[in-house]
Design an enzyme around this catalytic site. Structure first.
Site, short mmCIF file in Angstrom:
data_model
loop_
_atom_site.label_atom_id
_atom_site.label_comp_id
_atom_site.label_asym_id
_atom_site.label_seq_id
_atom_site.Cartn_x
_atom_site.Cartn_y
_atom_site.Cartn_z
N SER A 131 114.64 37.81 -1.14
CA SER A 131 115.87 36.76 -1.27
C SER A 131 117.06 37.66 -1.07
CB SER A 131 115.95 36.13 -2.37
OG SER A 131 116.99 35.14 -2.60
N LYS A 147 111.00 34.10 -9.36
CA LYS A 147 111.72 35.17 -8.48
C LYS A 147 111.97 36.38 -9.74
CE LYS A 147 114.59 32.07 -5.93
NZ LYS A 147 115.05 31.16 -6.83
N GLN A 174 130.63 24.21 15.67
CA GLN A 174 132.24 24.44 15.75
C GLN A 174 132.62 24.74 14.30
OE1 GLN A 174 133.70 24.93 18.81
NE2 GLN A 174 131.45 24.03 19.49
N GLN A 228 114.67 33.91 1.18
CA GLN A 228 115.43 32.87 0.79
C GLN A 228 117.02 33.25 0.79
OE1 GLN A 228 116.32 30.72 -3.36
NE2 GLN A 228 114.07 30.54 -2.54
N HIS A 251 114.68 38.76 -6.06
CA HIS A 251 115.71 37.84 -6.06
C HIS A 251 116.87 38.23 -5.48
CE1 HIS A 251 117.54 34.31 -8.80
NE2 HIS A 251 118.23 34.41 -7.73
N ASP A 267 111.72 25.53 -6.86
CA ASP A 267 112.06 26.89 -6.81
C ASP A 267 112.71 27.03 -8.10
OD1 ASP A 267 113.20 29.29 -4.96
OD2 ASP A 267 114.88 28.59 -6.04
N ASP A 275 126.01 20.45 18.77
CA ASP A 275 127.28 21.43 19.25
C ASP A 275 128.47 21.31 18.31
OD1 ASP A 275 125.55 21.96 21.39
OD2 ASP A 275 126.43 20.73 22.85
N GLN A 276 128.62 19.97 18.01
CA GLN A 276 129.81 19.89 16.81
C GLN A 276 129.83 20.86 15.69
OE1 GLN A 276 129.39 15.35 17.21
NE2 GLN A 276 131.79 15.55 16.97
N ILE A 277 128.43 20.65 15.21
CA ILE A 277 127.97 21.51 14.02
C ILE A 277 128.46 22.92 14.17
CG2 ILE A 277 126.28 22.08 12.52
CD1 ILE A 277 125.36 19.11 12.54
N1 LIG Z 1 117.94 32.93 -4.11
C1 LIG Z 1 119.17 32.83 -4.80
O1 LIG Z 1 119.91 33.83 -4.84
C2 LIG Z 1 119.70 31.41 -4.96
C3 LIG Z 1 121.07 31.24 -5.05
C4 LIG Z 1 121.63 29.91 -5.30
C5 LIG Z 1 120.68 29.00 -5.49
N2 LIG Z 1 119.11 29.12 -5.24
C6 LIG Z 1 118.48 28.16 -5.11
O2 LIG Z 1 118.84 26.86 -4.39
C7 LIG Z 1 118.66 25.67 -5.33
C8 LIG Z 1 119.90 24.87 -4.62
O3 LIG Z 1 121.05 25.30 -4.25
P1 LIG Z 1 122.29 25.21 -5.15
O4 LIG Z 1 122.01 24.56 -6.35
O5 LIG Z 1 123.23 26.49 -5.26
O6 LIG Z 1 123.13 24.04 -4.44
P2 LIG Z 1 123.11 22.75 -3.35
O7 LIG Z 1 121.75 22.20 -3.40
O8 LIG Z 1 123.58 23.15 -2.18
O9 LIG Z 1 123.93 21.78 -4.15
C9 LIG Z 1 123.98 21.28 -5.55
C10 LIG Z 1 124.87 20.29 -5.84
O10 LIG Z 1 125.09 19.08 -4.80
C11 LIG Z 1 124.99 17.95 -5.49
N3 LIG Z 1 124.19 17.05 -4.64
C12 LIG Z 1 122.93 17.23 -4.20
N4 LIG Z 1 122.44 16.20 -3.72
C13 LIG Z 1 123.52 15.48 -3.11
C14 LIG Z 1 123.86 14.22 -2.72
N5 LIG Z 1 122.85 13.73 -1.98
N6 LIG Z 1 125.17 13.83 -2.64
C15 LIG Z 1 126.20 14.18 -3.18
N7 LIG Z 1 125.89 15.51 -3.95
C16 LIG Z 1 124.74 16.12 -4.14
C17 LIG Z 1 124.33 18.23 -6.84
O11 LIG Z 1 124.76 17.57 -7.84
P3 LIG Z 1 123.89 16.50 -8.65
O12 LIG Z 1 123.04 16.98 -9.31
O13 LIG Z 1 125.18 15.79 -9.49
O14 LIG Z 1 123.50 15.64 -7.63
C18 LIG Z 1 124.75 19.78 -7.25
O15 LIG Z 1 125.82 19.90 -7.85
C19 LIG Z 1 119.30 26.02 -6.64
O16 LIG Z 1 118.91 25.15 -7.40
C20 LIG Z 1 118.22 27.32 -6.63
O17 LIG Z 1 116.90 26.69 -6.85
C21 LIG Z 1 118.83 30.45 -4.97
#
Ligand SMILES: NC(=O)c1ccc[n+]([C@@H]2O[C@H](COP(=O)([O-])OP(=O)(O)OC[C@H]3O[C@@H](n4cnc5c(N)ncnc54)[C@H](OP(=O)(O)O)[C@@H]3O)[C@@H](O)[C@H]2O)c1
Length: 328
Positions: A171, A92, A298, A193, A125, A57, A294-296
């Site tokens: 999105s 996007k 909450q 998304q 986007h 993505d 169920d816990q989630i």
């Molecule tokens: N459409 C939209 O408007 C929109 C908005 C936001 C995001 N997105 C897309 O969604 C993707 C993911 O969302 P996100 O980047 O916001 O956040 P996320 O995937 O919820 O979180 C990413 C963070 O979690 C850490 N992480 C990943 N796996 C882990 C694990 N197993 N244990 C501990 N920490 C972990 C990563 O650090 P490390 O790299 O150090 O592991 C990173 O800092 C983006 O990259 C993008 O492609 C789209």
């Protein structure tokens, strides 16, 4: 040759979108702050493919299309994949180009940066429009423009018809906006998304999209943990998830991702770390119990990516309530 290690690609299920095309149920996120220099980023994406990710993505806004394209070329060169069609690639349309006449040229530029002939999925986007020269991180008075949603969607349909993308979607769209598109579209969005995680469970939007046959993809499935713009610890430091993870000998991220998968939603997760990338794919051979679900339920609900940075003084969208049509 790439170092030998277990490739998890074959273990990732696929779903069929309303366009008839298949999509792997977990994607690798190429968005986010603090991206390393290009060569390093290419290696990270190649590593993700080596581990087993096949769904990527990106977005013109992320500035990662070129690195992803180079990683695809490298994966073909070293034989990690045999054909480009083994990958599912999403990009996007950014809010500077959400106007009927700007959509197809923007898609062509995206393909050029990726070095690809087609996308698997092209998304609007955000349901917003700003001036082309506006800086999204510092939007100022006068940058906002009215967003012609139906005209923009019509151009997305043209992108689909041109064959330059196999599916089209949106999105950050609310139920109200999707309804309006569906009333007028000849091609329905294949995907919406949106942010979705245990701390923002999309209790209104998720069943709505399901009923309309639109696949929900969950961004920030770990609450964008550690991200500098709007990152939150609501998922990764949640006590309920911690207890469930400990009792099942899983990690918190695995429980968070498995919960999304069990809702019929496809998570898009980002990690630069090979061990965490791998861990995040190991969610398909176990399940959560009814009690754990169920816990989630909450867990207190709060939208993390609430879009407040897009509210411009005297702009066409006056508040985050208006941006999300009250689902906040
Ligand atoms: N459409 C939209 O408007 C929109 C908005 C936001 C995001 N997105 C897309 O969604 C993707 C993911 O969302 P996100 O980047 O916001 O956040 P996320 O995937 O919820 O979180 C990413 C963070 O979690 C850490 N992480 C990943 N796996 C882990 C694990 N197993 N244990 C501990 N920490 C972990 C990563 O650090 P490390 O790299 O150090 O592991 C990173 O800092 C983006 O990259 C993008 O492609 C789209």
């Amino acid at each position: 040759m790439a170092a030998k290690q277990e490739n998890l690609a074959a273990k990732i299920p696929e779903i069929v979108l309303n366009s008839g095309h298949k999509m792997p149920v977990i994607g690798y996120g190429c968005g986010g702050s603090k991206a390393p220099p290009m060569e390093e980023l290419i290696s990270v994406y190649v590593k993700a493919m080596e581990i087993g990710y096949r769904h990527f993505d990106t977005a013109s806004f992320y500035g990662t299309e070129e690195a992803l394209g180079k990683a695809v070329a490298k994966a073909l060169e070293i034989g990690l994949i045999q054909n480009r069609d083994e990958l599912f690639i999403t990009s996007k349309l950014w809010i500077t180009h959400t106007h009927h006449d700007l959509v197809l040229p923007a898609l062509k530029q995206t393909l050029q940066r990726l070095g690809l002939e087609y996308l698997d999925l092209y998304l609007i986007h955000m349901p917003l429009r700003v001036k082309q020269e506006a800086n999204a991180f510092e939007l100022k008075e006068g940058d906002g423009l009215p967003f012609d949603m139906l005209g923009t969607w019509k151009a997305m349909e043209d992108c689909y018809k041109s064959g330059l993308t196999k599916s089209v979607g949106v999105s950050n769209f609310s139920c109200e906006k999707i309804s309006k598109i569906l009333e007028n579209a000849t091609i329905p969005p294949a995907v919406n998304q949106v942010e979705m995680n245990v701390g923002w469970q999309q209790r209104k939007l998720m069943p709505f999209c399901k009923e309309k046959g639109i696949q929900v993809c969950a961004y920030s499935p770990l609450g964008a943990y550690g991200k500098s713009i709007y990152g939150s610890n609501a998922v990764m430091e949640n006590e309920i998830l911690k207890d469930i993870a400990a009792s099942k000998s899983k990690t918190i991220s695995q429980v968070a991702l498995r919960w999304i998968y069990e809702q019929g939603v496809t998570p898009i997760v980002k990690s630069f770390n090979a061990e965490r990338m791998k861990q995040n794919l190991q969610i398909f051979d176990w399940q959560l119990s009814k009690e754990e679900n169920d816990q989630i339920l909450q867990i207190p609900q709060l939208r993390v990516a609430n879009g407040d940075i897009f509210i411009i003084k005297n702009g066409p969208i006056k508040s985050i309530e208006e941006l999300w049509d009250g689902d906040i």
